[in-house]
Every structure is written in C-alpha cells, then in structure tokens.
Design a protein around this motif. Sequence first.
Motif, mmCIF file in Angstrom:
data_model
loop_
_atom_site.group_PDB
_atom_site.id
_atom_site.type_symbol
_atom_site.label_atom_id
_atom_site.label_comp_id
_atom_site.label_asym_id
_atom_site.label_seq_id
_atom_site.Cartn_x
_atom_site.Cartn_y
_atom_site.Cartn_z
ATOM 1 N N UNK A 170 0.755 -1.087 0.018
ATOM 2 C CA UNK A 170 0.023 -0.039 -0.034
ATOM 3 C C UNK A 170 0.963 1.248 -0.145
ATOM 4 N N UNK A 171 0.694 2.128 -1.096
ATOM 5 C CA UNK A 171 1.270 3.410 -0.829
ATOM 6 C C UNK A 171 0.582 4.303 -0.697
ATOM 7 N N UNK A 172 0.681 5.348 0.349
ATOM 8 C CA UNK A 172 -0.067 6.567 0.750
ATOM 9 C C UNK A 172 0.706 7.771 1.312
ATOM 10 N N UNK A 173 0.355 8.989 1.189
ATOM 11 C CA UNK A 173 1.034 9.831 1.728
ATOM 12 C C UNK A 173 1.272 10.023 3.369
ATOM 13 N N UNK A 174 2.326 10.619 3.607
ATOM 14 C CA UNK A 174 2.851 10.426 5.087
ATOM 15 C C UNK A 174 1.653 10.729 6.392
ATOM 16 N N UNK A 201 -1.938 -2.263 -17.778
ATOM 17 C CA UNK A 201 -0.702 -2.416 -17.338
ATOM 18 C C UNK A 201 -0.540 -3.427 -16.353
ATOM 19 N N UNK A 202 0.743 -4.187 -15.964
ATOM 20 C CA UNK A 202 0.942 -5.242 -15.210
ATOM 21 C C UNK A 202 0.693 -5.039 -13.681
ATOM 22 N N UNK A 203 1.142 -3.830 -13.384
ATOM 23 C CA UNK A 203 0.720 -3.541 -12.039
ATOM 24 C C UNK A 203 -0.753 -3.338 -11.646
ATOM 25 N N UNK A 204 -1.695 -2.823 -12.385
ATOM 26 C CA UNK A 204 -3.067 -2.948 -12.312
ATOM 27 C C UNK A 204 -3.711 -4.294 -12.392
ATOM 28 N N UNK A 205 -2.955 -5.069 -13.442
ATOM 29 C CA UNK A 205 -3.737 -6.279 -13.799
ATOM 30 C C UNK A 205 -3.489 -7.342 -12.373
ATOM 31 N N UNK A 241 -2.310 3.838 -3.582
ATOM 32 C CA UNK A 241 -2.160 3.051 -4.520
ATOM 33 C C UNK A 241 -1.837 1.617 -4.135
ATOM 34 N N UNK A 242 -1.690 0.757 -4.630
ATOM 35 C CA UNK A 242 -0.884 -0.406 -4.414
ATOM 36 C C UNK A 242 0.172 -0.602 -5.593
ATOM 37 N N UNK A 243 1.502 -0.858 -5.219
ATOM 38 C CA UNK A 243 2.465 -0.812 -6.138
ATOM 39 C C UNK A 243 3.705 -1.259 -5.490
ATOM 40 N N UNK A 244 4.893 -1.342 -6.246
ATOM 41 C CA UNK A 244 6.241 -1.677 -5.621
ATOM 42 C C UNK A 244 6.829 -0.416 -5.006
ATOM 43 N N UNK A 261 -0.386 -11.499 3.669
ATOM 44 C CA UNK A 261 -0.384 -12.672 3.003
ATOM 45 C C UNK A 261 -1.175 -12.495 1.615
ATOM 46 N N UNK A 262 -2.276 -11.694 1.368
ATOM 47 C CA UNK A 262 -2.918 -11.512 0.256
ATOM 48 C C UNK A 262 -2.181 -10.445 -0.575
ATOM 49 N N UNK A 263 -1.070 -9.987 -0.428
ATOM 50 C CA UNK A 263 -0.426 -8.973 -1.325
ATOM 51 C C UNK A 263 -0.246 -9.640 -2.679
ATOM 52 N N UNK A 264 -0.561 -8.940 -3.744
ATOM 53 C CA UNK A 264 -0.195 -9.547 -5.091
ATOM 54 C C UNK A 264 1.403 -9.157 -5.193
#
Length: 297
Positions: A170-174, A201-205, A241-244, A261-264
């Motif tokens: 999970x990516x979020x602001x501070x 896009x792969x991230x979205x998929x 967002x969800x991403x690397x 555990x359910x992280x893509x």
Amino acid sequence: MELRQIRAFVVVADEASFTRAAARLSLVQSAVSAAVRNLERHLGVELFERTTHHVHLTQAGRLFLPEARRTLAAAQEAQHVIEQMRGGLRGEVRLGVIQTPRHIVAQPALLISTFRATHPGVTVSVQAAGSVEHAEDLRRKRLDIAFVILPPEATPGLDMYVLTSEKLQLLCHAGHPLAGRDQVGLGELVDQPFVDTPATWGNRLATDAAFARAGLTRKIAYEIGDAAGLASLVRHGLGVAIGPMSFMRPEDEIRAVPLGSDAPSLTLSLAVPAGQAVSAPARALLRTARELSEPAR
C-alpha cells in the motif's frame, strides 16, 4: 516457392487482412495478393478463405503456417551466421518497453547502450506500450522481445524469462491514517479512493486479480499512465495506490505499508514468442538483459 511469398503469407495470417499486411510489408496490396496466389498455385491448395470483409486460414493454411514460420526463421538465422562470419552480428531487434520499477535492466537506454557496445551492427527499435499490448504484438510477430509484467494466465503463446519479482505494498502519503500501520489487509481498503495505472498495465492486472481473488471491489478515483504522476496524486493525498516501492523516489515522501499474505506480486520478465526460433540479435539482447539483471537479484 520463394521466401517473399512465404513472408507475405505469414504476415497476412498474422494480420488477418491483405490491406494491413501490405502496410506492414510496405507493399501495395496487389503485390501481396499476387505473392499469396502464386504460393497457393505452387502448393496446389488454398491457404485462405476470402470474403468481402474477412480473411481466414483454411485447414491447409493452418497446417502450413508453423512450417512457414520455421522456414523464415531458418533463413534469417542463416543470414545472421554469415553476417557474424563477415565481422559481427547484424540486423534489427524490435524491443517493447514499459514503465517499470526502477530495476536496472528495465532502463532501455542502459540496456541498449550496453548491448550496442558489443553488437554495433544491430539496430534496436523501441516501442512503448502496456504489457498486454506487448504480449499481443509478440504473438503477432510485431515485436521480437519485450519487457512485460503479466500474471501467468495472461502469457499463453509466450516464453517468459523472469528478471525480478517484488511484493506490492500500500502506498499512501505520510499523513494518511494507514501510514503508520505495520500491515493492512485488502478488506480495509475497499472504501479508499485509489490511484492506479491503466487496465492493460501489469501493476493494475496484479492488483485487480488480488481483489478479485478476495471477492472485493474497490473504487479507482484516478487512472494515470505515468509513474511520476501516480506518485504526485498519492503524495497530495488524493488517493492511495498499490504498487512496488521501487516505483517511488525518496523525494516523493510516500509511505509503504505491507499488505500481508494476500499481497499481489509484480514480476518483471522479458518475453519472446513461444514455439519458434528467436533471431540471433534478439537472443543476444536477451542475454545482455539477463546479465544486467544478475546484480539486482
């Protein structure tokens, strides 16, 4: 039987259109039609069923297509062998690139410059698009090799060479309420506004598949095809967002929270068409990319 006739047949089969095949071959349509007709006359069978609006392979055409591909690949490989004997590998590689995590091999300029230092006689042409588009272009022989981020179920007809894999977070602001958590479950995110990449896009998929497996839906408030733009929207608190984390830069001031555990996962691979010979220049570029990726593993 001539190579130009076989090439015309293969391209018409790939494009399912004489018009599109002619454009791809930089020929007039009548020349492509004549080449295919002469090939059919030589073989004594019809290779295509032609109607006003559609072109379909006949049974004979479907049987002949893999042999035609092998013939063209063998002819190309023979040419490359002679070129190498005369002083080095020559030809062209059509490379598909994507916006990726900041993995060293995924930087096209670095990869191409490293490759060209060893193989100056090979031209590398670059096409930027999403992973799904690249996969289709590989299957239709419009690309020789491509970076893709795709789940296994989206890769039929391709051979995959994994470069790196990374769990998404999970990516979020501070200042976001979830920024200080040790872990967040997908079920806690269904009411959050999301910033995400386009659907191909792969991230979205990977993210869509994770929510689908969990039986959850989410709201995508902003869709943007640019990693820097995505980071900016998250940084300003307009969504999560969800991403690397490797998508982000230190100056983005974005917090990454593990998803449990359910992280893509995001798997960056190089893909080539399956079931056929890969050209010598494309093999050399693949080898260079894999060598560059070694320190990052």
